[in-house]
Design an enzyme around this catalytic site. Structure first.
Site, PDB file in Angstrom:
ATOM      1  N   HIS A 163       0.844  -1.215   0.000  1.00 11.95           N
ATOM      2  CA  HIS A 163       0.000   0.000   0.000  1.00 11.95           C
ATOM      3  C   HIS A 163       0.870   1.253   0.000  1.00 11.95           C
ATOM      4  O   HIS A 163       0.458   2.299   0.498  1.00 11.95           O
ATOM      5  CB  HIS A 163      -0.931   0.042   1.215  1.00 11.95           C
ATOM      6  CG  HIS A 163      -1.692  -1.221   1.461  1.00 11.95           C
ATOM      7  ND1 HIS A 163      -2.984  -1.433   1.020  1.00 11.95           N
ATOM      8  CD2 HIS A 163      -1.314  -2.386   2.066  1.00 11.95           C
ATOM      9  CE1 HIS A 163      -3.379  -2.639   1.365  1.00 11.95           C
ATOM     10  NE2 HIS A 163      -2.379  -3.253   1.994  1.00 11.95           N
ATOM     11  N   SER A 285      15.145  21.781 -16.795  1.00 10.25           N
ATOM     12  CA  SER A 285      13.969  22.625 -16.991  1.00 10.25           C
ATOM     13  C   SER A 285      14.423  23.903 -17.667  1.00 10.25           C
ATOM     14  O   SER A 285      15.560  24.348 -17.483  1.00 10.25           O
ATOM     15  CB  SER A 285      13.346  22.935 -15.629  1.00 10.25           C
ATOM     16  OG  SER A 285      12.664  24.173 -15.666  1.00 10.25           O
TER      17      SER A 285
END
Ligand code: ARG
Length: 461
Positions: A163, A285
């Site tokens: 999980h 970026s």
């Protein structure tokens, strides 16, 4: 139809717009099938020269000239000098045009006892055989990189999660070889797909065979296939099905790659920093100077969706297709070729990237908190005689008392089969070897067949 708006083709006079519409992308895509088409034609001509027709369709000398001219086409195609024109419509008629221009009647006879329908099915099977071989090898190569990563870091602890929450002590060895094992299962699927594909459809002709004593077994043998497809109608109907099977196999590879990419994206986040991706495999970026982005991994995840979409596209084209050839099948070609190329490029880039990815042991150890040892503690109590549910509740009620044990010791204690200290690296080595040998053996058979079929007219690419 006005004369101005039509083109004369080998198989009729066709309106310009109709020609553009129906040929579609074949004039471009079929470039990838030129070599297969020539090899198939050489096998077909060889068979025609041997069958009991009086007079013989091709003399020994005729056959030599046909094979030599097919060899010429292959050589031209490799230099990107063999055109497929709109008037040709596709590779099959382009090859026939060239043979006829060079050899006259011999060229006009080459299509005896076959149809473009079984011809394209054959070309695609030859093309797929090649592609699958390479894909199997590339899958085994990536598995090998992961096994190596696992072996190198077999003693490096990693928090095992369920999980996404911390669960139990695990290791880089377990994590990396889990993906290797998944890829080896994918390689098995690819090998099964290879075996299904390794049959010759030639002789199906339009879909129903021909009233000539053709020898389908001989053609299959000449091309190094394991057998001919038996039923001629199925030989044709299997076009599309085969592409769908192969793309479904490819999407299993992509399923593994996408999950691997997802784990790497998560575990390279600065909050984890378990792994360090090689700088040259990351992008920056245009505005944020500090960025080091895992674009490769994101694209692999995205391409998994595309390959599955390709598989579904082919499946959907075929599922409503009535028996016998339907032109719909032509639409499968582009997505098929795309799905193969995309999967293979993902395999290669992931192997290159992982070979240079480093592991940060310090960060991995820092990820351990006492609660990760809760289950191990309960099982210690069990080993000392306490019933499991009592041990479970005891630990649960005293979680605050748990101490941070040594994760290295914790992973060394799981010695049973397939656990952190029970990984069988020789099993992985054997499976990688088996996949690679499969490809080597198959490629040797193929090469030998092509060489003896084409003789001096053929050199291996
Ligand atoms: N380019 C065609 C295809 O990919 C070849 C077969 C054409 N056959 C026909 N009957 N029109 O399906």
């Amino acid at each position: 139809m006005s004369k101005k708006n039509v083109k004369k083709t080998t198989v009729g006079v066709i309106n310009d717009d109709v020609l553009v519409f129906t040929a579609g992308r074949d004039v471009v895509l079929d470039k990838a099938l030129i070599e297969a088409d020539c090899l198939g034609s050489a096998a077909h001509a060889t068979m025609l020269s041997r069958i009991p027709l009086k007079p013989r369709l091709f003399s020994k000398d005729d056959l030599k000239r046909i094979v030599a001219t097919l060899g010429e086409i292959i050589a031209k195609a490799r230099r990107d000098e063999f055109p497929i024109t709109l008037e040709d419509q596709d590779v099959h008629l382009a090859v026939e045009r060239y043979l006829t221009a060079r050899l006259g009647d011999l060229g006009k006879k080459i299509h005896t006892g076959r149809s473009r329908n079984d011809q394209v099915a054959l070309d695609l099977r030859l093309f797929s055989r090649d592609q699958l071989s390479d894909a199997i090898r590339e899958t085994a190569d990536l598995a090998a990189v992961l096994v190596e990563l696992g072996r190198k870091h077999v003693h490096v602890p990693m928090v095992g999660r369920t999980h996404m929450q911390p669960g139990m002590p695990s290791s880089i060895g377990l994590w990396a070889t889990a993906f290797a094992e998944s890829l080896l299962d994918d390689a098995s699927i690819l090998m099964h797909a290879y075996e299904l594909n390794d049959k010759s459809p030639l002789g199906s002709a339009a879909s129903y065979g021909v009233p000539l004593p053709i020898d389908r077994q001989l053609v299959a043998d000449l091309l190094g296939f394991s057998a001919p497809c038996h039923n001629v109608l199925y030989a044709n109907n299997s076009r599309g099905k085969m592409e769908s099977v192969i793309l479904m196999a490819m999407s299993q590879v992509m399923l593994t790659l996408s999950r691997l990419a997802q784990d790497l994206m998560l575990f390279t986040m600065p909050e984890f920093a378990y792994f360090n991706l090689p700088a040259a495999f990351c992008t920056g970026s245009s505005i944020m100077p500090q960025k080091k982005n895992p674009d490769v991994l994101e694209l692999v995840r995205a391409k998994a969706s595309r390959v599955l979409a390709d598989a579904v596209a082919v499946y959907d084209l075929v599922k409503g297709s009535p028996s016998g050839y339907n032109r719909d099948l032509q639409e499968a070609k582009e997505v098929f070729m795309n799905g193969l190329a995309v999967t293979r490029s993902c395999l290669r880039i992931m192997a290159a990237m992982l070979a240079e990815t480093t592991v940060n042991e310090e960060k991995l150890l820092a990820g351990f908190t006492p609660d990760v040892f809760a289950t191990d503690r309960a099982l210690e109590l069990v080993a000392a005689g306490m019933p499991f549910r009592d041990a479970y509740h005891h630990v649960k009620e005293n979680l605050h008392e748990l101490e941070n044990s040594d994760p290295r010791k914790a992973i060394a204690r799981k010695k049973h089969l397939g656990a952190t200290a029970g990984l069988d690296f020789s099993l992985y080595a054997d499976r990688i070897h088996a996949a690679r040998s499969f490809v080597e053996n198959e490629q040797a058979v193929t090469r030998k067949s092509y060489q003896s079929l084409m003789g001096t007219a053929y050199s291996l690419a």
